[in-house]
Each structure stands twice: as structure tokens, then as C-alpha cells.
Design a protein around this motif. Structure first.
Motif, PDB file in Angstrom:
ATOM      1  N   PRO A 224       0.834  -1.206   0.000  1.00  0.00           N
ATOM      2  CA  PRO A 224       0.000   0.000   0.000  1.00  0.00           C
ATOM      3  C   PRO A 224       0.867   1.253   0.000  1.00  0.00           C
ATOM      4  O   PRO A 224       1.772   1.399   0.816  1.00  0.00           O
ATOM      5  N   ILE A 225       0.597   2.156  -0.925  1.00  0.00           N
ATOM      6  CA  ILE A 225       1.342   3.404  -1.016  1.00  0.00           C
ATOM      7  C   ILE A 225       0.339   4.543  -1.157  1.00  0.00           C
ATOM      8  O   ILE A 225      -0.464   4.564  -2.090  1.00  0.00           O
ATOM      9  N   GLU A 226       0.371   5.473  -0.220  1.00  0.00           N
ATOM     10  CA  GLU A 226      -0.520   6.625  -0.249  1.00  0.00           C
ATOM     11  C   GLU A 226       0.269   7.843  -0.705  1.00  0.00           C
ATOM     12  O   GLU A 226       1.320   8.173  -0.140  1.00  0.00           O
ATOM     13  N   THR A 227      -0.243   8.533  -1.723  1.00  0.00           N
ATOM     14  CA  THR A 227       0.503   9.656  -2.306  1.00  0.00           C
ATOM     15  C   THR A 227       0.436  10.931  -1.473  1.00  0.00           C
ATOM     16  O   THR A 227       1.347  11.753  -1.506  1.00  0.00           O
ATOM     17  N   GLY A 228      -0.661  11.096  -0.715  1.00  0.00           N
ATOM     18  CA  GLY A 228      -0.789  12.323   0.059  1.00  0.00           C
ATOM     19  C   GLY A 228      -0.819  13.540  -0.852  1.00  0.00           C
ATOM     20  O   GLY A 228      -1.252  13.474  -2.004  1.00  0.00           O
ATOM     21  N   THR A 229      -0.345  14.686  -0.342  1.00  0.00           N
ATOM     22  CA  THR A 229      -0.275  15.901  -1.140  1.00  0.00           C
ATOM     23  C   THR A 229       1.088  16.555  -0.951  1.00  0.00           C
ATOM     24  O   THR A 229       1.769  16.324   0.040  1.00  0.00           O
ATOM     25  N   ASN A 230       1.466  17.351  -1.927  1.00  0.00           N
ATOM     26  CA  ASN A 230       2.668  18.154  -1.827  1.00  0.00           C
ATOM     27  C   ASN A 230       2.270  19.591  -1.500  1.00  0.00           C
ATOM     28  O   ASN A 230       1.250  20.077  -1.996  1.00  0.00           O
ATOM     29  N   THR A 231       3.059  20.235  -0.698  1.00  0.00           N
ATOM     30  CA  THR A 231       2.768  21.608  -0.307  1.00  0.00           C
ATOM     31  C   THR A 231       3.746  22.556  -0.977  1.00  0.00           C
ATOM     32  O   THR A 231       4.961  22.444  -0.792  1.00  0.00           O
ATOM     33  N   VAL A 232       3.207  23.466  -1.768  1.00  0.00           N
ATOM     34  CA  VAL A 232       4.023  24.515  -2.383  1.00  0.00           C
ATOM     35  C   VAL A 232       3.852  25.771  -1.541  1.00  0.00           C
ATOM     36  O   VAL A 232       2.737  26.255  -1.348  1.00  0.00           O
ATOM     37  N   THR A 233       4.957  26.288  -1.030  1.00  0.00           N
ATOM     38  CA  THR A 233       4.923  27.413  -0.102  1.00  0.00           C
ATOM     39  C   THR A 233       5.730  28.585  -0.638  1.00  0.00           C
ATOM     40  O   THR A 233       6.838  28.404  -1.147  1.00  0.00           O
ATOM     41  N   VAL A 234       5.169  29.769  -0.526  1.00  0.00           N
ATOM     42  CA  VAL A 234       5.874  31.004  -0.879  1.00  0.00           C
ATOM     43  C   VAL A 234       5.792  31.951   0.307  1.00  0.00           C
ATOM     44  O   VAL A 234       4.708  32.176   0.864  1.00  0.00           O
ATOM     45  N   ASP A 235       6.930  32.500   0.705  1.00  0.00           N
ATOM     46  CA  ASP A 235       6.996  33.516   1.746  1.00  0.00           C
ATOM     47  C   ASP A 235       7.582  34.791   1.150  1.00  0.00           C
ATOM     48  O   ASP A 235       8.523  34.727   0.344  1.00  0.00           O
ATOM     49  N   VAL A 236       7.032  35.916   1.520  1.00  0.00           N
ATOM     50  CA  VAL A 236       7.539  37.202   1.034  1.00  0.00           C
ATOM     51  C   VAL A 236       7.821  38.125   2.210  1.00  0.00           C
ATOM     52  O   VAL A 236       7.131  38.087   3.232  1.00  0.00           O
ATOM     53  N   SER A 237       8.858  38.912   2.062  1.00  0.00           N
ATOM     54  CA  SER A 237       9.155  39.985   3.003  1.00  0.00           C
ATOM     55  C   SER A 237       9.009  41.291   2.247  1.00  0.00           C
ATOM     56  O   SER A 237       9.708  41.523   1.248  1.00  0.00           O
ATOM     57  N   VAL A 238       8.080  42.138   2.684  1.00  0.00           N
ATOM     58  CA  VAL A 238       7.739  43.351   1.946  1.00  0.00           C
ATOM     59  C   VAL A 238       7.889  44.574   2.852  1.00  0.00           C
ATOM     60  O   VAL A 238       7.434  44.565   3.998  1.00  0.00           O
ATOM     61  N   ARG A 239       8.552  45.594   2.306  1.00  0.00           N
ATOM     62  CA  ARG A 239       8.622  46.869   3.034  1.00  0.00           C
ATOM     63  C   ARG A 239       7.792  47.891   2.282  1.00  0.00           C
ATOM     64  O   ARG A 239       8.020  48.143   1.097  1.00  0.00           O
ATOM     65  N   TRP A 240       6.809  48.473   2.984  1.00  0.00           N
ATOM     66  CA  TRP A 240       5.959  49.514   2.417  1.00  0.00           C
ATOM     67  C   TRP A 240       6.430  50.891   2.882  1.00  0.00           C
ATOM     68  O   TRP A 240       6.802  51.065   4.053  1.00  0.00           O
ATOM     69  N   ALA A 241       6.376  51.834   1.978  1.00  0.00           N
ATOM     70  CA  ALA A 241       6.639  53.218   2.358  1.00  0.00           C
ATOM     71  C   ALA A 241       5.407  53.768   3.080  1.00  0.00           C
ATOM     72  O   ALA A 241       4.321  53.195   3.004  1.00  0.00           O
ATOM     73  N   LEU A 242       5.601  54.867   3.775  1.00  0.00           N
ATOM     74  CA  LEU A 242       4.493  55.535   4.461  1.00  0.00           C
ATOM     75  C   LEU A 242       4.165  56.838   3.764  1.00  0.00           C
ATOM     76  O   LEU A 242       5.062  57.559   3.316  1.00  0.00           O
ATOM     77  N   LYS A 243       2.890  57.140   3.681  1.00  0.00           N
ATOM     78  CA  LYS A 243       2.473  58.407   3.067  1.00  0.00           C
ATOM     79  C   LYS A 243       2.530  59.530   4.097  1.00  0.00           C
ATOM     80  O   LYS A 243       2.248  59.311   5.271  1.00  0.00           O
TER      81      LYS A 243
END
Length: 243
Positions: A224-243
Motif C-alpha cells: 500500500p502506497i498513499e501519495t498524500g499531497t505536496n505543499t508549495v509554499t511562498v513567503d515574502v518579506s515586503v517593506r511599504w513606504a508611508l504616506k
């Protein structure tokens, strides 16, 4: 007259040096520091994707008293394993040799005089299975064909084309980052401007991995072999200016 001219020339050179130094100093002083104000947050996004590729890392290991005997037996077992994998529908281009070694074995019961007892030959291949439903067939066939010499190193799963999943994960990560930044701006009593810098990182988690399997008889139940799922992950670091 010569001394006067030399002195005048020296004074002129000193003046030129002072002028150059002054210019360099002005350039340094006028450099403006990099903009560092704003709000910096991280955003996270992930997408679960059913795998459409399977990877079987399997091989053989044979020990004999001579190199030739070990090589011959390992070659026969490896050939049987590879033929079985091909017979299960895996194309030639999807089978790759990943390891081939010959190692001497010693008896160290007498450390002062270790005795050579034989040699071990190992031969491993990586098979890419493009129909994940065939994984059990590929694994069981390889195990049965290799006999006692077979060694199943691992199995894992992947995604052939993860571009769409990465795009979706990226959208989620940016939305998460913006939500956080807007909340922080509101709490700080400021208005959020445009993004100034965006740095992305990606990670990938695979489905099932295993290095254990038993040898199945012809009438036994398929592994028995269960494939499960793969997780694709993206992380971002964002700097916003201030008005």
C-alpha cells in the motif's frame, strides 16, 4: 630663481591636492543615507497539490568472497530490477543510475591483523514514475525481481509543473503581507504607501517517503502506497513606504 620656481610649484601641487581632497570630502558628506522608514512585514502562502510524479530509489547489494563473483551477482540482480521497472511502464529516459560501488569487507575481531573476508557491490537506480497509480506495481515488481539482493532506498512524490501552484501561493503570500501592513499602519496612525522592496522565498514539501518494504510473493497483497499531497509554499518579506 630656480628655488622660487620650485617652491611655487610645490605650493601649487599642495593647493591642487587640497582641492582634490576637498572635493572628495564633499562627495562623502553629500551622500544621503538609504531610506529606511516604513513598515516591513512577512507574508505566507501555501497550496496543497496532489502529486503527479513518483520517484523510486531502488538497488541491489551483493556480498561475495571475490570482486568478480560479487559483481556478477549484483549485475544479474540489477538487470532484473531494471527490466521489471521498464516492464511496469517506466520509460528508459526515466531510469537513471545513481550509485555503483565496490567495497572490501574485513573481519576486525583481531584489530592488530584485520582479515579480508570479501567484497560488497551495490548498484542503485532512480526511477521516475509518471503515473503515480503505478507506484505499487513498480515497487513490488522491483522487489520481487531483485530477490534477497534488492534494497529499497526510498520513495517520494513530486509535481511535474508547479508554476500554477506557485502563482497561487505567491498571491496568498502578498495578500497576507498587505493585510498585516494595513493593520499596522492603522494602529500606528499612518497611511500605507507603495511597496518599496519585495523579497520572495519558496519551499517545497514532498509527500510520503519511506525506506522500508518487504519482499512480496506473487499472491501477496500489493504494497500500500498513499501519495498524500505536496505543499508549495511562498513567503515574502515586503517593506511599504508611508504616506
Amino acid at each position: 630663481m630656480k628655488r622660487v620656481r620650485i617652491l611655487a610649484s610645490a605650493i601649487g601641487l599642495l593647493g591642487l591636492a587640497a582641492a582634490v581632497t576637498g572635493c572628495a570630502g564633499e562627495t562623502t558628506v553629500n551622500n544621503q543615507p538609504a531610506e529606511s522608514s516604513g513598515i516591513t512585514v512577512t507574508g505566507h502562502g501555501e497550496v496543497q497539490v496532489p502529486p503527479d510524479l513518483g520517484f523510486v530509489h531502488v538497488g541491489v547489494s551483493v556480498t561475495a568472497t571475490t570482486v568478480q563473483a560479487a559483481r556478477d551477482d549484483a549485475a544479474k540482480a540489477a538487470d532484473a530490477v531494471i527490466k521489471s521497472i521498464k516492464g511496469a511502464g517506466v520509460a528508459d529516459k526515466d531510469i537513471k543510475t545513481t550509485g555503483l560501488s565496490i567495497q572490501p569487507n574485513y573481519d576486525y575481531s583481531r584489530p592488530s591483523a584485520p582479515r579480508l573476508t570479501g567484497y560488497t557491490v551495490t548498484n542503485t537506480v532512480l526511477a521516475t514514475v509518471r503515473k503515480v497509480d503505478d507506484m505499487s506495481k513498480v515497487v513490488d515488481g522491483a522487489i520481487a525481481s531483485g530477490g534477497d539482493a534488492v534494497r529499497l532506498q526510498s520513495i517520494s512524490f513530486g509535481i511535474d509543473d508547479a508554476a500554477k501552484a506557485r502563482e497561487e501561493a505567491r498571491e496568498k503570500a502578498m495578500a497576507d503581507a498587505k493585510t498585516k501592513a494595513e493593520q499596522l499602519a492603522s494602529l500606528g496612525g499612518v497611511s500605507l504607501g507603495a511597496p518599496v522592496t519585495i523579497v520572495e522565498s519558496q519551499t517545497w514539501s514532498e509527500g510520503l517517503k519511506t525506506g522500508v518494504a518487504g519482499q512480496g510473493a506473487a499472491d501477496s497483497v500489493s504494497t500500500p502506497i498513499e501519495t498524500g499531497t505536496n505543499t508549495v509554499t511562498v513567503d515574502v518579506s515586503v517593506r511599504w513606504a508611508l504616506k
